[in-house]
Design an enzyme around this catalytic site. Sequence first.
Site, PDB file in Angstrom:
ATOM      1  N   HIS A 157      43.525  25.048  44.876  1.00  0.00           N
ATOM      2  CA  HIS A 157      44.056  25.388  43.554  1.00  0.00           C
ATOM      3  C   HIS A 157      45.401  24.721  43.256  1.00  0.00           C
ATOM      4  O   HIS A 157      46.154  25.197  42.412  1.00  0.00           O
ATOM      5  CB  HIS A 157      44.215  26.906  43.380  1.00  0.00           C
ATOM      6  CG  HIS A 157      42.919  27.660  43.348  1.00  0.00           C
ATOM      7  ND1 HIS A 157      42.193  27.934  44.480  1.00  0.00           N
ATOM      8  CD2 HIS A 157      42.221  28.199  42.316  1.00  0.00           C
ATOM      9  CE1 HIS A 157      41.106  28.625  44.158  1.00  0.00           C
ATOM     10  NE2 HIS A 157      41.092  28.794  42.849  1.00  0.00           N
ATOM     11  N   GLU A 324      31.403  35.256  40.387  1.00  0.00           N
ATOM     12  CA  GLU A 324      31.975  35.402  39.034  1.00  0.00           C
ATOM     13  C   GLU A 324      31.378  34.348  38.100  1.00  0.00           C
ATOM     14  O   GLU A 324      32.082  33.651  37.389  1.00  0.00           O
ATOM     15  CB  GLU A 324      33.497  35.255  39.083  1.00  0.00           C
ATOM     16  CG  GLU A 324      34.160  36.207  40.052  1.00  0.00           C
ATOM     17  CD  GLU A 324      35.665  36.051  40.108  1.00  0.00           C
ATOM     18  OE1 GLU A 324      36.361  37.059  40.246  1.00  0.00           O
ATOM     19  OE2 GLU A 324      36.152  34.906  40.012  1.00  0.00           O
ATOM     20  N   GLU A 340      33.857  38.913  33.478  1.00  0.00           N
ATOM     21  CA  GLU A 340      35.291  38.855  33.757  1.00  0.00           C
ATOM     22  C   GLU A 340      36.095  38.661  32.477  1.00  0.00           C
ATOM     23  O   GLU A 340      35.721  37.879  31.606  1.00  0.00           O
ATOM     24  CB  GLU A 340      35.595  37.712  34.735  1.00  0.00           C
ATOM     25  CG  GLU A 340      37.051  37.664  35.158  1.00  0.00           C
ATOM     26  CD  GLU A 340      37.362  36.525  36.109  1.00  0.00           C
ATOM     27  OE1 GLU A 340      38.557  36.190  36.253  1.00  0.00           O
ATOM     28  OE2 GLU A 340      36.426  35.969  36.708  1.00  0.00           O
ATOM     29  N   CYS A 415      44.633  37.604  37.862  1.00  0.00           N
ATOM     30  CA  CYS A 415      44.544  36.578  36.819  1.00  0.00           C
ATOM     31  C   CYS A 415      44.314  37.165  35.436  1.00  0.00           C
ATOM     32  O   CYS A 415      44.822  36.639  34.438  1.00  0.00           O
ATOM     33  CB  CYS A 415      43.448  35.573  37.165  1.00  0.00           C
ATOM     34  SG  CYS A 415      41.830  36.319  37.497  1.00  0.00           S
TER      35      CYS A 415
END
Length: 668
Positions: A157, A324, A340, A415
């Site tokens: 990331h 997800e 989500e 997040c």
Amino acid sequence: MKKLIVLIILFPSALLYGQQKDYPIQTVLFTQVNLTDHFWLPRIETNRTVTIPASFARCESTGRVNNFVMAAAKKGKFCTKYPFDDTDIYKTIEGASYSLAVYPDPKLEAYVDSLITIIGKAQEPDGYLYTARTINPNEPHAWSGRERWEKERELSHELYNAGHLYEAAAAHYQATKKTNLLNIALKNADLVCSVFGPDKKHVAPGHEIVEMGLVKLYRITGKKEYLYTAKFFIEERGHFNGYDSTSKDLWKNGAYWQDNIPVVDQDEAEGHAVRAGYLYAAVADVAALTGDDSLIRAIDRIWNNVVDKKMYVQGGVGAIGDGERYGVNYELPNATAYNETCAAIALVYWNYRMFLLHGDAKYIDVLEKSLYNGLISGVGLDGKSFFYTNAMQIRNSFTHPSMEATRSGWFECSCCPTNLARLIPSIPGYIYAQKADSLYVNLFVSSQAELLINQKKLELIQKNNYPWDGGLQFTVNPASSTFFHLLIRIPGWARNEAIPSTLYRFQQPSETKPTIKVNGVIVDYTIKNGYASISRTWKKNDQVEVQLPMEIRKVVASEKLTDDIGKVALQRGPLIYCAEWIDNHGKTSNIILPVNTNFSGEWRADLLNGVTILKSEAPAVVIQPDDNISTVKQSFTAIPYYSWANRGKGEMEVWFPTEVKDIELLTK
């Protein structure tokens, strides 16, 4: 660098709008729109006074800020769980910046500046900024790899962090005209551009958003390397030969990261839903700025796939908790729905860009559905409790690992709360857009906007009580008489279209059509691309009235959605409704809504910060004291989906059977 900063300060407008290619339609900036309404304005105020301060406080208490302090000192141990935890600070700074642009707050601005100082000290001399490695390069985070960028394709990331840094820096600069965070971002972006490219390091970022961020830096600076690198990252997808193309495992074949085939060849939304949405938004940006039609054709196909086969009735996407991610076509289970909050936010970003490309109201219809339902359900009315996932049903008889029956104050992976903090204050920027002498009205939010059309100043005042009432009023005040086209979106739900596909439809068509008056006189209008166009020479204090039919509609799903066969959902205006235990005798899984059930709407100022509820008498399956199963008629109440789980834990239902078919399931 000093010359560049001087250029930015002196010519921000030329750099922001001076590109030869861009979206055919341009947004009206949120700073030009002053809200006066009773729906979004209180939410923006709560975000300013509660959500943003709470997010900053949690960034401090959980060690996210301390990670930067330790990175600056080059000692300590990374003290949170994920290497992308840096982004929670960036996203909250972005939200605070949007807020500062409209609500100057010296105390908040000084606090943000103090964080920027800490961030700057954590940046390495060449621009690298990634606390999970910088704190101790000899023992970096397990996801980070031994060397920079080594695991960017999958876990680290590093570029995801960079993307959120760029987004925050762009917002902060545009709000405050300060360059302290922008300088940090530009230094990092210059490093990224020097490392990645056709004759340099090749990688498709594992979690997209750096592409969107680079585009924003390009718009501010005009530096083409930023745009070229964003395009490079998009074009890198689908070319890594280290995946197993024969595997059905999304992690092994690359589909989880949208990296299994080149973007121009993709026609289906796959993999992690947030990453996918950010990618598609970035593809739209790059396509608009480069004129690459092959990219536009790709996201057109993918958009059709989502809306035709992969979106829930309340605008949620990403049905599958394992990863997800998007499921296969028509895989939209209710019991285990994931949805989500960040995926709904990404859907808004993507759909707005699709509108700017094509000028079709169907994209705003999808944006509105998500915004008013599956997105703001992610934050509680208190502004400091959140859903990571957004359930389609809660039953006492069933649970699964990712189901959330109540909101949480924070998450280990946080997040969603910080993403909401940055999205909500930007909502005024989605209301209006322009193309030459055409002014688009996309969202119905009481406000006063200052525009420029035909080189003349224009004030547009919007008054309504949306989404509770369908009466819309517009006052047009040009500085002097001028001709232009006023394009008012007639929502799909007001045109017998539950969604711009056959995935969902209204059970019965309505014969009531929207009406439009100009200065009190009903006018005929035609609808093109979902907009009613009123073309005239406008004079000061011209009045436009629109009446949208606010009927209570029953929604049915395609028979390919097996979980919804024989069931109905409820919609009024843009809002999807649900039933909660607290209003329905302690249970919702036993409610039946026969085909002939009639409903009435009732405004309740004392409930959930003010909502219109739906009421009826409906059968419910019950177990009598002698263990006999029967149905009894009882009162039924439904509330807007976004408002559920603000009054304690209990059952909730969106889809209701029209007859009793599974007694055991319904009575557990």
